[in-house]
Design a protein around this motif. Structure first.
Motif, PDB file in Angstrom:
ATOM      1  N   GLU A  46      36.796  41.379 -51.377  1.00  0.00           N
ATOM      2  CA  GLU A  46      35.502  41.176 -52.026  1.00  0.00           C
ATOM      3  C   GLU A  46      34.444  42.082 -51.407  1.00  0.00           C
ATOM      4  OE1 GLU A  46      32.787  37.470 -53.478  1.00  0.00           O
ATOM      5  OE2 GLU A  46      33.753  37.286 -51.517  1.00  0.00           O
ATOM      6  N   LEU A  60      38.672  43.885 -56.833  1.00  0.00           N
ATOM      7  CA  LEU A  60      38.228  42.552 -57.209  1.00  0.00           C
ATOM      8  C   LEU A  60      39.353  41.767 -57.883  1.00  0.00           C
ATOM      9  CD1 LEU A  60      35.755  40.829 -56.876  1.00  0.00           C
ATOM     10  CD2 LEU A  60      34.981  41.584 -59.122  1.00  0.00           C
ATOM     11  N   HIS A  63      41.364  40.507 -55.165  1.00  0.00           N
ATOM     12  CA  HIS A  63      40.623  39.403 -54.550  1.00  0.00           C
ATOM     13  C   HIS A  63      40.935  38.103 -55.295  1.00  0.00           C
ATOM     14  CE1 HIS A  63      37.174  36.922 -53.354  1.00  0.00           C
ATOM     15  NE2 HIS A  63      36.916  36.783 -54.644  1.00  0.00           N
TER      16      HIS A  63
END
Length: 82
Positions: A46, A60, A63
């Motif tokens: 992140e 992301l 993540h």
């Protein structure tokens, strides 16, 4: 907490109560390590994504995969017992 969770937790508590202390400690440590890895990974991904100049992308997405792994672990009743 539903009845299935309560029954599972009761069974796990009985198992750990009767288990060899070293074995129980090994399982406890492994459980916390299993949580620590995805937590650390999710945070690192992140932060790395936020520092990119381009819009959200592959970091992301990764993540969110790490967050999914954490969610699966949190559904385990083992954490409630340990």
């Amino acid at each position: 907490m539903n009845n299935d969770h309560k029954a599972t937790e009761t069974a796990l508590r009985e198992i750990f109560r009767d288990m060899d202390g070293d074995r129980a400690a090994e399982i406890r440590e492994a459980y916390y390590k299993a949580l620590e890895g995805p937590m650390t990974l999710a945070e690192a991904l992140e932060i790395a994504d936020a520092k990119l100049e381009s819009p959200a992308g592959p970091l992301l997405t990764e993540h969110f995969h790490a967050i999914e792994a954490l969610d699966v672990m949190k559904r385990s009743r083992l954490g409630a017992v340990l």
